[in-house]
Design an enzyme around this catalytic site. Sequence first.
Site, short mmCIF file in Angstrom:
data_model
loop_
_atom_site.label_atom_id
_atom_site.label_comp_id
_atom_site.label_asym_id
_atom_site.label_seq_id
_atom_site.Cartn_x
_atom_site.Cartn_y
_atom_site.Cartn_z
N GLU B 63 0.81 -1.22 0.00
CA GLU B 63 0.00 0.00 0.00
C GLU B 63 0.84 1.26 0.00
O GLU B 63 0.51 2.24 -0.68
CB GLU B 63 -0.96 0.02 1.20
CG GLU B 63 -2.09 -1.00 1.12
CD GLU B 63 -1.73 -2.37 1.66
OE1 GLU B 63 -0.54 -2.57 2.03
OE2 GLU B 63 -2.61 -3.25 1.73
N HIS B 132 -10.50 -4.89 11.03
CA HIS B 132 -11.26 -4.92 9.78
C HIS B 132 -12.66 -4.33 9.92
O HIS B 132 -13.55 -4.66 9.14
CB HIS B 132 -11.42 -6.37 9.27
CG HIS B 132 -10.15 -7.00 8.80
ND1 HIS B 132 -9.23 -7.53 9.67
CD2 HIS B 132 -9.65 -7.21 7.56
CE1 HIS B 132 -8.21 -8.04 8.98
NE2 HIS B 132 -8.43 -7.86 7.70
C1 TPP Z 1 -1.79 -4.36 5.01
C2 TPP Z 1 -2.87 -5.25 4.49
N1 TPP Z 1 -3.24 -5.14 3.21
C3 TPP Z 1 -4.21 -5.92 2.71
C4 TPP Z 1 -4.84 -6.85 3.50
C5 TPP Z 1 -5.97 -7.68 2.94
N2 TPP Z 1 -5.54 -9.05 2.75
C6 TPP Z 1 -5.84 -10.01 3.66
S1 TPP Z 1 -5.18 -11.47 3.28
C7 TPP Z 1 -4.52 -10.87 1.85
C8 TPP Z 1 -3.73 -11.75 0.96
C9 TPP Z 1 -2.55 -12.26 1.65
O1 TPP Z 1 -1.79 -13.06 0.83
P1 TPP Z 1 -0.60 -13.87 1.45
O2 TPP Z 1 0.26 -12.99 2.29
O3 TPP Z 1 0.07 -14.59 0.33
O4 TPP Z 1 -1.29 -14.89 2.45
P2 TPP Z 1 -2.40 -15.99 2.15
O5 TPP Z 1 -3.72 -15.34 2.27
O6 TPP Z 1 -2.15 -16.56 0.81
O7 TPP Z 1 -2.23 -16.98 3.25
C10 TPP Z 1 -4.83 -9.52 1.70
C11 TPP Z 1 -4.41 -8.69 0.56
C12 TPP Z 1 -4.45 -6.91 4.85
N3 TPP Z 1 -5.03 -7.77 5.71
N4 TPP Z 1 -3.46 -6.13 5.32
#
Ligand code: TPP
Lengths: 328, 341
Positions: B63, B132
């Site tokens: 971000e 959230h």
């Molecule tokens: C700073 C932030 N940006 C966006 C999100 C929204 N978000 C939650 S899970 C996710 C994807 C995460 O991907 P990854 O780190 O690969 O973990 P996975 O879900 O695949 O276990 C996102 C974008 C968040 N929780 N925190």
Amino acid sequence: MQPTKAELGWMYRTMVISRRFENAIEKIYMEGKSPVFNMADGPIPGEMHLSDGQEPVAVGVCAHLKPEDIVTATHRPHHQAIAKGVDLKKMAAEIFGKASGLSGGRGGHMHLFDADVNFACSGIIAQGMGPAAGGALSRKLQGKPGVAVSFIGEGAANQGAFHETMNLAALWKLPMICVIEDNAWGISVAKSAATSVQKNHVRAASYGIPGHYISDNDPWKIYEVAGEAIERARAGEGPTLIEIETYRLAGHFMGDAEGYRPEGEKDDLFARDPIPAMRQRLLDEATFNAADLDQMESEAQSGVDEAIQFARESADPAPEDALTAVFA
Amino acid sequence: MENERKLTIARAMAEAMAQEMRLDPTVFVMGEDIAELGGVFGNTRGLLDEFGKERVRDTPISETGFIGAAVGAAQDGMRPVVELMFVDFFGVCFDAIYNLMAKNTYFSGGNFKVPMVLMTSTGGGYSDAGQHSQCLYGSFAHLPGMKVVSPSNAYDAKGLMTAALRDDNPVIYMFHKGLQGMGWLGTEAGANVHVPEESYEIEIGKAAIARQGSDVTIVSIAMGVHNALKAASVLEADGISAEVVDLRSLVPLDRETVRASVGKTGRLIVVDEDYHSYGVSGEIIATVCETGVSGLKAPPRRIAYPDVPIPFARVMEQHCLPNPDKIVAAAREMCRVAVPA
Ligand SMILES: Cc1ncc(C[n+]2csc(CCOP(=O)(O)OP(=O)(O)O)c2C)c(N)n1
């Protein structure tokens, strides 16, 4: 470094506990959510990120950890919590939002905290990194034993907190390990569409620390590589970055239609489900016989059933309890 | 209504973006899961198909990087729209927002413009816990240099988005998850209203009277407006006539409309799903009090989220959230008890 028979038994049993736990949660989560799926409804409301398929990462790493060691987890924390030894009953109750839960229902599934085994979570991507480094620093300053492991997803390796913390940990030679669970997806965005390098372990070079990549979600290999990294950290030689190819068998969260997955991907992943694969290898290598494994599975199931029953039967918190525990 | 075209806020937002993107090649959109998926909350659906990957860009989970990049692109003649998936994530990128996006116009003495829209989801009520579910209206509105809007219905959602996209200033566009019309987050029926197909603007900084009344003014924004309208219906049966002011914009704030309404009713309730202290509710009350609106018949009240992190457990979260019952109770008390002279 190879797992002993006892360790393999623990790893297999823990993977099964984790999977059975997720299966139970998945089913209960849908209660009250059909025919209309509204996240707010049912005995378990809110978002639900299941860890099915990612169990090898949790057990291969946590097999080397003691209660005093620190783990920071993500929004997808169940397998990590179970492998770290978080109390399963209190964890289940927390996921149900009950008074008997780890934090009395304040945190829920994305915010599991168990001080007894030094386990903490954050639902904000990569924000477990700083606290893991800080825990490692604190152990160093206090001369107390213990290492810190931060589990993150491959998507989190594009977040500032990841890079800042890796540099800090390397600079100060902290007893920390960053374990990246590469399940190929960050919600709907593929790793290849989000990450400038194919594999994140190469980024270790920019901090001057060792980086490893483990393919195929292999519990044995994970055990070995994590064991060496943790030993290195305990010996005061500093941090390691490990990326592990793992499989997200479920959607990003429950309710995810997964339309972004290429056709056939799910079938392929299910065919490589790490739990049957581990069972087969344990049998092939005659580490355990079928009866041993069946018994582990049934014990795992009873443990899960007990935890779920405890959660179901526990009381809701008092509504006004929301106003307590803001300050120590 | 004939030719009625009821849209969800999500669709109204997407329509406004699409229309501006057709007119103005400098408008482009970026954020997490906004392209292929059409946004976790549905507000960019269809944009990738029509405008392609160059203008509708999925970003890494970075971000501070992509919001900072939007600032740079805006200064260089583009009109970026960025999505911060949940407002709660502002923690990882706020410098780009309040030190760059909000200040560069001022620091440059106006020789740089930062025409960008940052859209972000707010609100709870569905047990997603405190990372959230926040609103954080006050946190953004407090800091000078950025406009802040938040629609309560699809008509305003489209008009505010169009206005935001045409504005030469940075606009924070906060959409409440419970109003998006995504079934999985519940659906507030009152948010889905008729939306004209053609493009139009709702002036940023102008409140709306969502319901006329004479005994008490209820000021709110986004989800709070629906709670206020529900409360007003209940109060009507009591013989209490409530006027509901939908602020729509927090910056600039339409203080005149608030003062005029309270001048008429003599009573003020502010409903705010953001935290109680140091926020929108205090600002609205100060707006009324500091200009000496004469004839306040009761001390102003606020129904806001208590000053605690938002808990997961349903019973605890629901206990804390503003709701129509709390508004009704406050209005009944106020309409019976006059302030002693
Ligand atoms: C700073 C932030 N940006 C966006 C999100 C929204 N978000 C939650 S899970 C996710 C994807 C995460 O991907 P990854 O780190 O690969 O973990 P996975 O879900 O695949 O276990 C996102 C974008 C968040 N929780 N925190």
